[in-house]
Design an enzyme around this catalytic site. Structure first.
Site, short mmCIF file in Angstrom:
data_model
loop_
_atom_site.label_atom_id
_atom_site.label_comp_id
_atom_site.label_asym_id
_atom_site.label_seq_id
_atom_site.Cartn_x
_atom_site.Cartn_y
_atom_site.Cartn_z
N ARG A 40 18.95 15.15 -18.93
CA ARG A 40 19.36 13.78 -18.57
C ARG A 40 20.14 13.93 -17.19
O ARG A 40 21.12 13.09 -17.12
CB ARG A 40 20.03 13.06 -19.46
N SER A 43 18.23 4.66 -25.73
CA SER A 43 19.37 5.81 -26.52
C SER A 43 20.61 5.66 -25.55
O SER A 43 20.54 5.97 -24.31
CB SER A 43 18.83 7.06 -26.45
N GLU A 82 24.64 8.12 -21.93
CA GLU A 82 23.39 8.19 -21.03
C GLU A 82 23.44 7.28 -19.76
O GLU A 82 23.16 7.64 -18.78
CB GLU A 82 22.20 7.95 -21.81
#
Length: 328
Positions: free
Chosen positions: A155, A227, A323
């Protein structure tokens, strides 16, 4: 910018422009130089936007998809940065350019996908990446990036580490020939439609869409950014220690010997699923997803995230990392 972020957060920028043609890029660099910062906006799906955003916001609306080359080992497909990611994946599957089906229904744009090195159901963008072209807003020039140049990680990428410098304009993908189904992820292994025989890319695409719709809220209905936390990586000793204390611990071995812990499981075990603080809450079906129950602002989302991080740290000694990018 309330309608330009999937959380549905009220937000205003000092200045705002939309990029529809690469010919506008030199003028955009000149304009950006007049502001303290320039933020590049794609689909607004991985953001927490503050009530005010200092500087210039440039929304990327470049369009176009083309097959660049049909090599013996791969289809090389190029998409403009403003293309909607899910529509691009669907188009590739329809054309028989298979390999992105596990990444179906991820919100956002093609240009934003490398920034986050998006991933789902056993596939990361880096696994299907060929190259990209980005505009250096500081130096007003186009630069080609290889996979190594992008410095992809979990990520993460060079673009995430250098916000305000790069505007991705086009991304090329190498979609493997021959194609092989990626079905290692438990949800796919358990999905009834994929247990009836050899699965093709269309069946996997549909299964991923069905699974995601069953587990995740639609941002058009309930504001969210998907998420919210990364799955934390821990060394083998830490994982063994936690496993001894918490036998139900959900973890996945990684190639480097570390383990990825399921952040959703950690949050759920701390009792946060379905709970909230004011107008921000944890989704009642997926503990990884924070939602805007109506009228939430960035401060509400971040306060809830901080409370969850504190609880997980207190119980497991593991720090969850968000995130989404916070822009103020």
């Amino acid at each position: 910018m309330r309608g330009l972020n999937t959380f549905g957060l009220a937000s205003r920028a000092d200045a705002f422009v939309t990029l529809e043609d690469e010919a506008q890029l030199p003028a955009l660099s000149a304009l950006a130089a007049a502001y303290p910062a320039c933020f590049v906006l794609g689909g607004g799906s991985n953001l927490v936007l503050g009530e005010t955003v200092d500087g210039l916001v440039a929304r990327v609306a470049l369009r176009g998809i083309r097959l660049v080359e049909a090599r013996p080992d791969a289809w090389i497909v190029e998409a403009a940065a403003g293309e909607r990611w899910h529509d691009f994946v669907a188009h590739c599957v329809e054309q028989g350019w298979d390999g992105l089906e596990n990444l179906a229904l991820i919100p956002g744009t093609v240009g934003a996908a490398p920034v986050q090195n998006i991933g789902a159901y056993g596939v990361e963008l880096a696994d299907r990446f060929d190259s990209l072209t980005a505009w250096d807003l500081r130096e007003a020039r186009a630069v080609r990036f290889s996979a190594a140049d992008c410095r992809f990680a979990y990520r993460d990428s060079v673009f995430k580490r250098e916000p305000g410098r790069w505007l991705i304009t086009r991304v090329r993908f190498a979609l493997p020939r021959p194609w092989r189904a990626v079905l290692e992820y438990p949800d796919l292994q358990r999905w009834p439609a994929l247990q009836q025989g050899p699965a093709d890319a269309r069946a996997i695409f549909q299964a991923v869409c069905d699974i995601r719709r069953a587990k995740l809220p639609d941002p058009a209905v309930v504001g969210n950014a998907g998420s919210f936390f990364k799955n934390p990586l821990v060394d083998a000793a830490t994982r063994e220690r936690l496993q001894a204390r918490f036998p139900g611990l959900v973890s996945y071995p990684q190639p480097d010997g570390r383990y990825k812990l399921a952040a959703g499981w950690l949050i759920d075990q701390c009792g946060w699923k379905g709970r909230g603080l004011g107008p921000a809450a944890v989704h009642d079906r997926q503990a990884l997803v924070l939602v805007n129950r109506g009228g939430a602002r960035a401060a509400d989302i971040l306060a809830l995230a901080a409370a969850i991080q504190d609880d997980v740290m207190a119980r497991y000694g593991v720090r969850l990392e968000p995130e989404p990018i916070v822009v103020r």
